[in-house]
Structure formats: structure tokens, C-alpha cells
Design a protein around this motif. Structure first.
Motif, PDB file in Angstrom:
ATOM      1  N   ALA A  76       0.834  -1.202   0.000  1.00 34.87           N
ATOM      2  CA  ALA A  76       0.000   0.000   0.000  1.00 34.87           C
ATOM      3  C   ALA A  76       0.870   1.254   0.000  1.00 34.87           C
ATOM      4  CB  ALA A  76      -0.914  -0.002   1.222  1.00 34.87           C
ATOM      5  N   ASP A  77       0.256   2.377  -0.312  1.00 31.60           N
ATOM      6  CA  ASP A  77       0.961   3.657  -0.230  1.00 31.60           C
ATOM      7  C   ASP A  77       1.433   3.870   1.210  1.00 31.60           C
ATOM      8  OD1 ASP A  77       0.426   4.088  -2.882  1.00 31.60           O
ATOM      9  OD2 ASP A  77      -1.305   5.375  -2.525  1.00 31.60           O
ATOM     10  N   GLY A  78       2.660   4.284   1.362  1.00 28.67           N
ATOM     11  CA  GLY A  78       3.222   4.483   2.698  1.00 28.67           C
ATOM     12  C   GLY A  78       4.062   3.324   3.156  1.00 28.67           C
ATOM     13  N   GLY A  79       3.797   2.125   2.651  1.00 26.18           N
ATOM     14  CA  GLY A  79       4.620   0.964   2.960  1.00 26.18           C
ATOM     15  C   GLY A  79       4.540   0.517   4.402  1.00 26.18           C
ATOM     16  N   LEU A  80       5.567  -0.173   4.831  1.00 26.92           N
ATOM     17  CA  LEU A  80       5.588  -0.791   6.157  1.00 26.92           C
ATOM     18  C   LEU A  80       5.890   0.220   7.254  1.00 26.92           C
ATOM     19  CD1 LEU A  80       7.537  -3.983   5.121  1.00 26.92           C
ATOM     20  CD2 LEU A  80       5.239  -3.971   6.109  1.00 26.92           C
ATOM     21  N   PRO A  81       5.289   0.040   8.431  1.00 30.76           N
ATOM     22  CA  PRO A  81       5.591   0.928   9.556  1.00 30.76           C
ATOM     23  C   PRO A  81       6.982   0.663  10.100  1.00 30.76           C
ATOM     24  CG  PRO A  81       4.228  -0.885  10.306  1.00 30.76           C
ATOM     25  CD  PRO A  81       4.326  -1.018   8.807  1.00 30.76           C
ATOM     26  N   ARG A  82       7.592   1.673  10.682  1.00 36.24           N
ATOM     27  CA  ARG A  82       8.853   1.530  11.400  1.00 36.24           C
ATOM     28  C   ARG A  82       8.527   1.506  12.894  1.00 36.24           C
ATOM     29  NH1 ARG A  82       9.194   1.452   5.976  1.00 36.24           N
ATOM     30  NH2 ARG A  82      11.263   2.007   5.183  1.00 36.24           N
ATOM     31  N   ILE A  83       8.959   0.451  13.588  1.00 35.51           N
ATOM     32  CA  ILE A  83       8.630   0.276  15.008  1.00 35.51           C
ATOM     33  C   ILE A  83       9.879   0.474  15.865  1.00 35.51           C
ATOM     34  CG2 ILE A  83       7.570  -1.199  16.726  1.00 35.51           C
ATOM     35  CD1 ILE A  83       5.705  -0.481  14.396  1.00 35.51           C
ATOM     36  N   ASN A  84      10.804  -0.441  15.772  1.00 42.06           N
ATOM     37  CA  ASN A  84      12.139  -0.330  16.358  1.00 42.06           C
ATOM     38  C   ASN A  84      13.026  -1.282  15.585  1.00 42.06           C
ATOM     39  OD1 ASN A  84      12.117  -2.965  17.804  1.00 42.06           O
ATOM     40  ND2 ASN A  84      10.618  -1.967  19.159  1.00 42.06           N
ATOM     41  N   ARG A  85      14.326  -1.267  15.847  1.00 38.93           N
ATOM     42  CA  ARG A  85      15.255  -2.019  15.007  1.00 38.93           C
ATOM     43  C   ARG A  85      14.916  -3.509  14.962  1.00 38.93           C
ATOM     44  NH1 ARG A  85      20.721  -1.646  17.252  1.00 38.93           N
ATOM     45  NH2 ARG A  85      21.480  -2.498  15.268  1.00 38.93           N
ATOM     46  N   LEU A  86      14.669  -4.125  16.106  1.00 40.99           N
ATOM     47  CA  LEU A  86      14.422  -5.565  16.132  1.00 40.99           C
ATOM     48  C   LEU A  86      13.100  -5.927  15.474  1.00 40.99           C
ATOM     49  CD1 LEU A  86      15.681  -6.534  19.706  1.00 40.99           C
ATOM     50  CD2 LEU A  86      16.886  -6.773  17.524  1.00 40.99           C
ATOM     51  N   VAL A  87      12.065  -5.158  15.741  1.00 47.26           N
ATOM     52  CA  VAL A  87      10.771  -5.434  15.116  1.00 47.26           C
ATOM     53  C   VAL A  87      10.857  -5.215  13.606  1.00 47.26           C
ATOM     54  CG1 VAL A  87       8.341  -4.774  15.011  1.00 47.26           C
ATOM     55  CG2 VAL A  87       9.490  -4.945  17.224  1.00 47.26           C
ATOM     56  N   ASP A  88      11.558  -4.167  13.189  1.00 45.70           N
ATOM     57  CA  ASP A  88      11.735  -3.935  11.754  1.00 45.70           C
ATOM     58  C   ASP A  88      12.422  -5.129  11.093  1.00 45.70           C
ATOM     59  OD1 ASP A  88      10.669  -1.425  12.190  1.00 45.70           O
ATOM     60  OD2 ASP A  88      12.549  -0.338  11.852  1.00 45.70           O
ATOM     61  N   ILE A  89      13.434  -5.682  11.754  1.00 46.84           N
ATOM     62  CA  ILE A  89      14.171  -6.804  11.167  1.00 46.84           C
ATOM     63  C   ILE A  89      13.260  -8.007  10.984  1.00 46.84           C
ATOM     64  CG2 ILE A  89      15.968  -8.526  11.640  1.00 46.84           C
ATOM     65  CD1 ILE A  89      17.613  -6.223  12.913  1.00 46.84           C
ATOM     66  N   TYR A  90      12.501  -8.373  12.021  1.00 50.75           N
ATOM     67  CA  TYR A  90      11.683  -9.577  11.839  1.00 50.75           C
ATOM     68  C   TYR A  90      10.480  -9.312  10.945  1.00 50.75           C
ATOM     69  CZ  TYR A  90       8.185  -8.825  15.721  1.00 50.75           C
ATOM     70  OH  TYR A  90       7.175  -8.396  16.556  1.00 50.75           O
ATOM     71  N   ASN A  91       9.984  -8.080  10.901  1.00 52.31           N
ATOM     72  CA  ASN A  91       8.925  -7.763   9.942  1.00 52.31           C
ATOM     73  C   ASN A  91       9.434  -7.869   8.509  1.00 52.31           C
ATOM     74  OD1 ASN A  91       6.894  -7.350  11.791  1.00 52.31           O
ATOM     75  ND2 ASN A  91       7.023  -5.116  11.763  1.00 52.31           N
ATOM     76  N   ALA A  92      10.682  -7.471   8.283  1.00 50.89           N
ATOM     77  CA  ALA A  92      11.266  -7.572   6.943  1.00 50.89           C
ATOM     78  C   ALA A  92      11.354  -9.033   6.497  1.00 50.89           C
ATOM     79  CB  ALA A  92      12.646  -6.923   6.915  1.00 50.89           C
ATOM     80  N   ILE A  93      11.747  -9.922   7.398  1.00 50.44           N
ATOM     81  CA  ILE A  93      11.808 -11.344   7.063  1.00 50.44           C
ATOM     82  C   ILE A  93      10.414 -11.880   6.765  1.00 50.44           C
ATOM     83  CG2 ILE A  93      12.413 -13.639   7.923  1.00 50.44           C
ATOM     84  CD1 ILE A  93      14.811 -11.819   7.247  1.00 50.44           C
ATOM     85  N   SER A  94       9.441 -11.462   7.562  1.00 55.12           N
ATOM     86  CA  SER A  94       8.063 -11.896   7.351  1.00 55.12           C
ATOM     87  C   SER A  94       7.572 -11.526   5.960  1.00 55.12           C
ATOM     88  CB  SER A  94       7.146 -11.278   8.414  1.00 55.12           C
ATOM     89  OG  SER A  94       5.797 -11.608   8.175  1.00 55.12           O
ATOM     90  N   VAL A  95       7.819 -10.289   5.555  1.00 50.37           N
ATOM     91  CA  VAL A  95       7.332  -9.821   4.260  1.00 50.37           C
ATOM     92  C   VAL A  95       8.115 -10.456   3.113  1.00 50.37           C
ATOM     93  CG1 VAL A  95       7.169  -7.765   2.788  1.00 50.37           C
ATOM     94  CG2 VAL A  95       6.405  -7.675   5.165  1.00 50.37           C
ATOM     95  N   ALA A  96       9.424 -10.529   3.243  1.00 50.10           N
ATOM     96  CA  ALA A  96      10.249 -11.080   2.169  1.00 50.10           C
ATOM     97  C   ALA A  96       9.916 -12.539   1.887  1.00 50.10           C
ATOM     98  CB  ALA A  96      11.723 -10.933   2.515  1.00 50.10           C
TER      99      ALA A  96
END
Length: 232
Positions: A93-113
Motif C-alpha cells: 500500500a501507499d506508505g509501505g511498512l511501519p517503522r517500530i524499532n530495530r528488532l521489530v523492523d528486522i523480523y517484519n522484513a523477514i516476514s514480508v520477504a
């Protein structure tokens, strides 16, 4: 070796294609989202778009399998989406993924990829062993509402992750509670990657290895351990 988690026979019967992999990390250094974690999220969005092509997330076979599992315990998957599908929709979607904190961002990136549900729990806040069970409806689940912490309860028969104090995640991997979530102060964590067939065990292993590598790069002094795939 990371501690094994308990999956009840009721859940195994509900979804015989289910398997999980844990990554346990000690000595992490978390903090606000930064250029590195933001870059991982952006790259994950590109990988997702390439994987899906013109399809919607729910048309991917792995997400379709999760939708079937949700329907099996009485949830409407178009209204209560598993975490991988919810993140994928935001990534596209427009705006993309939320930024939460470094660790949450990392595991969210793996989830999406990898289009796989991934969760992160603060090991120091988990009470006893974690279990995947069908709820009685009496278990407490701590959430934030209106700026304050409050307690709600799952539906009877709902699939939940819980520990000795209560539910840590409702509707399998739909909504995490506030008690065990990763904050900027978290130093020890348990990451949980959850798969349904037709996702292969090799694909699950690859997602876990990529998560462990990303955590090690972000936190070079941390001790990272990847567990065995379970149930067997």
C-alpha cells in the motif's frame, strides 16, 4: 539450543501442515528504527512485489493455507488476517511498512520477504514455557487501549500462544499482547517463524537463517541460536 515450545494435539489435528522454527537471541541491542532497518523493510517490499506479481497476498498458496487454518477454528480470515498477510498488504500500500524499532523492523522484513508469519517475544517477560493451544476463553490478554493497559480474553476455541501468565498472541499470530512485545529496552528475545504446507521445510529453514544473519549483523556481540523445526 533454543527451548522447544509446546503445540497441543488439538492444534496439530486442526492444522497438520503446521510447523515452526525458533531463533533465540541473547545480548541484543535494540533502539529506534534506523537506515539499516528501514532499508531491510524497503528491500522486503520489493521482494514481495516480485514474488506476487499481479496477485494479491491472499492468492499466494501459503497465505491461502493460513486462511484455511483460521477458518478451521472459527475466524473469518478476511476480517482477522494472519500477521504475514496483514504486513504484506501494508507493504504493497501507499506508505509501505511501519517503522517500530530495530528488532521489530528486522523480523517484519523477514516476514514480508518470505511471506511467513514471524513474531518476536521478550524472553525476560515470558513466564514459564510458551504453548500453542485452543483457548478456554478465560485466559487474560493484556492490550493497550486509549493509552492505558487493559485486559481482554480470547474466544473459546480460538488458537492462541500463551505462557503461565496468559495469552501472548491471539488468533494464532493475529495480534500480539503488550506484555511480551519487544521494546527498545529488550536484550533477550525469542523469534518464532510459523509455516503451513505447502511452504516447504527448506523454505522455513532459509527464512530462519536469514533472520539469524540479519540479527547478527545488527547486533555483532549477540549470541544467536537457531532451533530445530517442530513439530516432527
Amino acid at each position: 539450543m533454543p527451548r522447544p515450545l509446546y503445540v497441543s494435539d488439538e492444534v496439530r489435528a486442526l492444522a497438520p501442515g503446521f510447523a515452526y522454527l525458533t531463533v533465540e537471541a541473547h545480548g541484543l541491542t535494540n533502539g529506534p528504527s534506523d537506515d539499516i532497518s528501514s532499508g531491510l523493510l524497503e528491500e522486503a517490499g520489493r521482494r514481495l512485489a516480485e514474488r506476487l506479481g499481479t496477485r494479491a497476498p491472499q492468492d499466494d498458496p501459503h497465505i491461502a493455507a493460513w486462511r484455511a487454518a483460521y477458518s478451521a477454528f472459527g475466524c473469518k480470515p478476511s476480517r482477522t488476517r494472519n500477521s504475514a498477510e496483514a504486513l504484506a498488504r501494508r507493504a504493497l500500500a501507499d506508505g509501505g511498512l511501519p517503522r517500530i524499532n530495530r528488532l521489530v523492523d528486522i523480523y517484519n522484513a523477514i516476514s514480508v520477504a518470505h511471506l511467513i508469519p514471524v513474531g518476536g517475544e521478550d524472553l525476560d517477560r515470558i513466564q514459564g514455557g510458551m504453548r500453542l493451544v485452543r483457548a478456554t476463553g478465560e485466559e487474560p490478554f493484556a492490550i493497550a487501549a486509549g493509552g492505558a493497559e487493559t485486559v481482554e480474553h480470547p474466544d473459546a476455541g480460538e488458537v492462541v500462544w500463551c505462557d503461565d501468565e496468559g495469552v501472548t498472541c491471539r488468533r494464532w499470530n493475529w495480534r500480539q499482547g503488550v506484555r511480551t512485545r519487544l521494546t527498545e529496552e529488550s536484550v533477550n528475545a525469542l523469534f518464532l517463524l510459523e509455516r503451513m504446507a505447502p511452504m516447504t521445510l527448506d523454505e522455513l529453514t532459509a527464512a530462519g537463517a536469514e533472520l539469524a544473519e540479519a540479527l547478527q549483523k545488527a547486533c555483532p556481540e549477540a549470541r544467536i541460536e537457531v532451533g530445530d523445526i517442530r513439530p516432527r
